[in-house]
Design an enzyme around this catalytic site. Structure first.
Site, mmCIF file in Angstrom:
data_model
loop_
_atom_site.group_PDB
_atom_site.id
_atom_site.type_symbol
_atom_site.label_atom_id
_atom_site.label_comp_id
_atom_site.label_asym_id
_atom_site.label_seq_id
_atom_site.Cartn_x
_atom_site.Cartn_y
_atom_site.Cartn_z
ATOM 1 N N ARG A 31 0.794 -1.216 0.000
ATOM 2 C CA ARG A 31 0.000 0.000 0.000
ATOM 3 C C ARG A 31 0.836 1.280 0.000
ATOM 4 O O ARG A 31 0.747 2.074 -0.910
ATOM 5 C CB ARG A 31 -0.945 0.018 1.204
ATOM 6 C CG ARG A 31 -1.905 1.201 1.164
ATOM 7 C CD ARG A 31 -2.784 1.279 2.400
ATOM 8 N NE ARG A 31 -3.677 0.137 2.519
ATOM 9 C CZ ARG A 31 -4.494 -0.048 3.531
ATOM 10 N NH1 ARG A 31 -4.535 0.821 4.526
ATOM 11 N NH2 ARG A 31 -5.287 -1.095 3.581
ATOM 12 N N HIS A 77 -7.659 -3.903 -7.973
ATOM 13 C CA HIS A 77 -7.484 -3.216 -6.684
ATOM 14 C C HIS A 77 -8.836 -3.146 -5.958
ATOM 15 O O HIS A 77 -9.564 -2.164 -6.100
ATOM 16 C CB HIS A 77 -6.930 -1.807 -6.942
ATOM 17 C CG HIS A 77 -6.324 -1.159 -5.739
ATOM 18 N ND1 HIS A 77 -5.137 -1.582 -5.181
ATOM 19 C CD2 HIS A 77 -6.741 -0.107 -4.976
ATOM 20 C CE1 HIS A 77 -4.827 -0.814 -4.151
ATOM 21 N NE2 HIS A 77 -5.795 0.083 -3.998
ATOM 22 N N TYR A 121 -16.735 13.410 -14.469
ATOM 23 C CA TYR A 121 -16.550 14.607 -15.296
ATOM 24 C C TYR A 121 -15.191 14.649 -15.999
ATOM 25 O O TYR A 121 -15.055 15.281 -17.032
ATOM 26 C CB TYR A 121 -16.677 15.870 -14.443
ATOM 27 C CG TYR A 121 -18.030 16.043 -13.805
ATOM 28 C CD1 TYR A 121 -19.184 16.174 -14.576
ATOM 29 C CD2 TYR A 121 -18.159 16.055 -12.416
ATOM 30 C CE1 TYR A 121 -20.423 16.320 -13.979
ATOM 31 C CE2 TYR A 121 -19.393 16.196 -11.809
ATOM 32 C CZ TYR A 121 -20.529 16.330 -12.594
ATOM 33 O OH TYR A 121 -21.751 16.477 -12.009
#
Length: 810
Positions: A31, A77, A121
């Site tokens: 991580r 993931h 967006y």
């Protein structure tokens, strides 16, 4: 299995330890920390690989970010979409990465800390340089493992054809480990890699000839080459990063500071707010305005200054007190051979070089295998074309494709692969030109196989190829350095004179603790009259001072208040000042004793204090210059029940006179009082009888003889010459200064040293005030009880006595 057997009896610490150990291992390796080879954390690697696999590359159109995020969390993931999108956005921010790995259309955040638009967006694709991270991944160059649900394969590391760990840096916090690796200039890192390839023993000193130090995407000035060197040698080191600022002149004698680059990872809007807060809180009065003029062409912060304010001093203050200058601490931890390691620069370069050698080796093995396979087919086709008629005859005589292949293998000793290629041959390939092309391809394949074999068998050849490819990346993607590096960390010195505009103001302090500063205009408009003050109060201090000066205010509690003039409330002459308790926390029983202005604390002077119990002490003026002054500061350590009765500013004065309530006086040399620090209790100045107390202390300068004016509680006053008292030692009882009466004896209220034209202001318990000019009193000996200046029976006993110097009564 019984119900009982399903449970295990284990110690809690063992279970917690085991679980936390697994969790720690996961977040360290999977991580928060980057891999030393490709410089990527797992989430970053998965995003880049997912985009590459989906064809979302630099040479194709942009694609919705949400599509990529969904793909990443669905295939590689299995975490929240926010964490994936945040990682994706960060890789697209040109103020966070030296070379962006992702290009994004739409709002991808800002240096002001604004978050990016929602992923529905924005659109994204891999950047051109990302293709270098992924180049040759389809040639079995890196290890692949199954994804979380065993439905697909993902790479454990990317080929990374440029040293991304140093180029883009990394930051992260895991369990027990954190990392902070700064970004660097691509061409410098590659030059260091090339140097290390040629000279595997190249030390940090040699490497730093080509890699100067970090190169932040936001530019700025880096100070402290020693810190860089230490970090490159050990993995840990500290540097200073400061903004790039220029000083520009304005009309009317003003200047402005223009900042065009700020330190790495500093929030621009927070920085401007902090600068504006300093102005608003009046901690930095030289600033008239701080504004952000940044636009699409670049960053620009303008700090406009007031007239006649030195910009250099203001800039230094901002460097010291805001994020215009920050410390950057290297902590170069990366995952190396599946373990977190604090890495030096040579270790990082070696890890990268070893990875690249492995990539080239595996790629060459893949290409060699492919070339050999093709060579085998080409040889079969050439052989088939040389006996074309027989081959055609054999094929036509066969029942089907499988039979044709078997007949070719049996009749002409073709292999299975060659037979497959022959039966799949299209008729137009049987022309005469095709045999020429096959011969040509055979020659090319022979050369390729020879070259690939050389790469795999000769280390020098592999090294040469690696250097050539790295130079190609350098030529294609290198950019000029953005951060300037300076040898030494500059010491920042701040003077209050620079920070505070110079202005003359009238400063007043009253006995009851009301303070203010008044502009000369307000004072002149009132002609110095109509000063606002309570009837019971008395003006203790009133002088014209500069805003760059400091006022020391002493209290009966053994404290002093350090009060910069510029921080005093600006109040009109006709308005009541602000009480000191509103500025600093004061004890309700503490009263103001004296106030002294200080222009320069390095002046050769002493502060002399005395207490009711007869203690005296002397401290250097420079000890009174403090940095923290939000509360009263101890100047005399008093015993319980004692209080400070005097604070004096001694420059030329060399003697001290102490008078007691019981009418004793002692005169001694100041040298007898040792110089001590602020928090001491001092030494005994006068030996007191039981029930007696010191009431006054007077600093004396034998070169400027003054008379001693004494006032008793019964309203008597007298003037004595200094010659009445010999200079003796301290801690003596002293000599009598009043004639002892058997009934209702006089007790001393106050003794002051007065010049010829000075006066005394005497106030009684009934509020009656009497002014006594020193010139009107005739000198008498120390046994006299003086003459009455008021009637004890009608006016009341004396409560307070103040000396009014001549210049203040003009």
């Amino acid at each position: 299995m019984t119900q009982t057997e399903r449970f295990q009896d284990l110690p809690l610490e063992e279970v917690i330890g085991d679980r936390f150990g697994r969790y720690s291992k996961y977040i360290i390796q999977e991580r928060a920390l980057p891999d030393a080879r490709d410089g990527l954390k797992p989430v970053q690697r998965r995003i880049l690989y997912a985009m590459f696999k989906e064809g979302n590359t630099n040479d194709k159109a942009f694609r919705k970010s949400a599509k990529t995020v969904g793909n990443v969390i669905g295939n590689y993931h299995p975490h929240g979409d926010t964490s994936v999108y945040d990682a994706m956005v960060r890789m697209s921010q040109d103020w966070k990465n030296r070379h962006m790995l992702i290009e994004m259309h739409g709002n991808n955040g800002s240096m002001d800390g604004d978050s990016a638009a929602a992923m529905r967006y924005t659109e994204a694709r891999l950047s051109a340089i990302s293709s270098e991270l992924l180049r040759d991944i389809d040639k079995r160059t890196v290890e692949f493992v199954t994804n979380f649900d065993d439905t697909d394969m993902e790479p454990t590391v990317l080929p990374a054809r440029f040293p991304n760990l140093l180029v883009n840096g990394s930051t992260g916090i895991s369990a027990g480990y954190a990392t902070d690796i700064p970004p660097h200039a691509l061409h410098e890192v590659l030059d260091a890699v090339l140097m290390r390839i040629d000279n595997p023993d190249a030390a940090v000193a040699e490497l730093m000839e080509v890699i100067q130090g970090p190169d932040f995407p936001t530019g700025g000035i880096i100070q402290g080459v020693d810190g860089i060197r230490k970090a490159y040698e050990t993995g840990k080191g500290k540097i200073v990063v400061r903004a790039k600022a220029d000083i520009e002149p304005l009309k009317g004698g003003k200047e402005q500071i223009v900042i065009t680059e700020i330190p790495y990872e500093v929030n621009k809007s927070s920085l401007i707010k902090k600068i504006d807060d300093l102005r608003f809180d009046r901690k930095l009065e030289g600033i008239s305005e701080a504004r952000d003029e940044s636009d699409r062409t670049g960053l620009r912060i303008v700090i406009e200054l007031k007239k006649d304010v030195q910009a250099v001093g203001i800039l230094n203050y901002l460097y010291k007190n805001t994020d215009l200058q920050v410390n950057y601490n290297f902590n170069m931890v990366a995952i190396y051979k599946k373990r977190p390691v604090l890495m030096s620069l040579p270790m990082m370069l070696d890890a990268y070089i070893d990875h690249q050698k492995e990539i080239i080796t595996k790629r060459s093995e893949f290409d060699l295998q492919k070339a050999n396979d093709r060579m085998h087919i080409v040889e079969g086709l050439i052989k088939a074309l040389s006996i074309l008629d027989q081959v055609i005859k054999t094929i036509r005589a066969s029942k089907d494709k499988r039979d044709a292949k078997n007949n070719l293998i049996d009749s002409f000793s073709f292999t299975e692969i060659q037979a497959e290629a022959i039966v799949s041959l299209q008729l137009y390939r049987l022309t005469n030109t095709d045999i020429t092309e096959l011969r040509k391809e055979e020659e090319e394949l022979k050369k390729l196989i020879e070259e690939l074999t050389a790469i795999l068998t000769k280390p020098a050849k592999l090294k040469s190829l690696l250097k050539k490819e790295l130079n190609g990346v350098r030529k294609a993607f290198s950019e000029p350095r953005r951060s300037i590096i300076e040898e030494k960390i500059q010491e920042i010195t701040i003077t209050r004179e620079v920070m505070i505009p110079s202005e003359d103001v009238v400063v007043t302090v009253t006995k009851e603790g009301y303070v203010k500063r008044t502009s000369l205009r307000s004072h002149a408009a009132s002609n110095g009259a109509d000063f606002a003050m309570k009837d019971s109060d008395h003006l203790l201090f009133a002088e014209t001072l500069n805003t760059q000066h400091t006022l020391l205010i002493f209290t009966t509690g053994g404290n002093f208040i350090y009060q910069p003039i510029n921080e005093l409330p600006d109040i009109r002459w006709k308005d009541l000042g602000q009480h000191l308790s509103g500025i600093v926390p004061l004890d309700s029983e503490e009263a103001i004793l004296a106030a002294y202005p200080v222009e320069d604390f390095s002046l050769e002077a002493h502060i002399v204090t005395a207490s009711k119990d007869g203690q005296v002490k002397r401290s250097l003026l420079k000890d009174y210059e403090v940095q923290r002054y939000s509360k009263p500061i101890k100047t005399m350590n008093l015993k319980k029940g004692d209080e400070m009765i005097f604070a004096g500013f001694a420059t030329s004065e060399t003697e001290l006179f102490i008078a007691t309530h019981g009418a004793y006086g002692v005169r001694f040399d100041l040298e007898e009082v040792p110089v001590t620090g602020l928090k001491t209790a001092g030494v005994k100045g006068v030996k007191l009888k039981d029930g007696d107390a010191a009431v006054s202390a007077v600093l004396l300068d034998p070169q400027e003889p003054k008379d001693l004016l004494l006032v008793t509680h019964r309203g008597a006053a007298k003037k004595m010459r200094l010659t009445e008292f010999e200079t003796g030692g301290r801690a003596k009882r002293g000599v009598v200064i009043l004639k002892e009466l058997k009934s209702n004896p006089h007790r001393v209220m106050s003794v002051n040293a007065a010049a010829k034209h000075d006066s005394l202001l005497v106030r009684t318990v009934k509020g009656i005030e009497v002014t006594v000019p020193a010139a009107k009193l005739k000198p008498v000996d120390r046994y006299s009880n003086g003459s009455y200046i008021l009637d004890e029976m009608t006016d009341g006993q004396v409560h307070e006595v103040y000396l009014v110097p001549f210049e203040k009564t003009e």
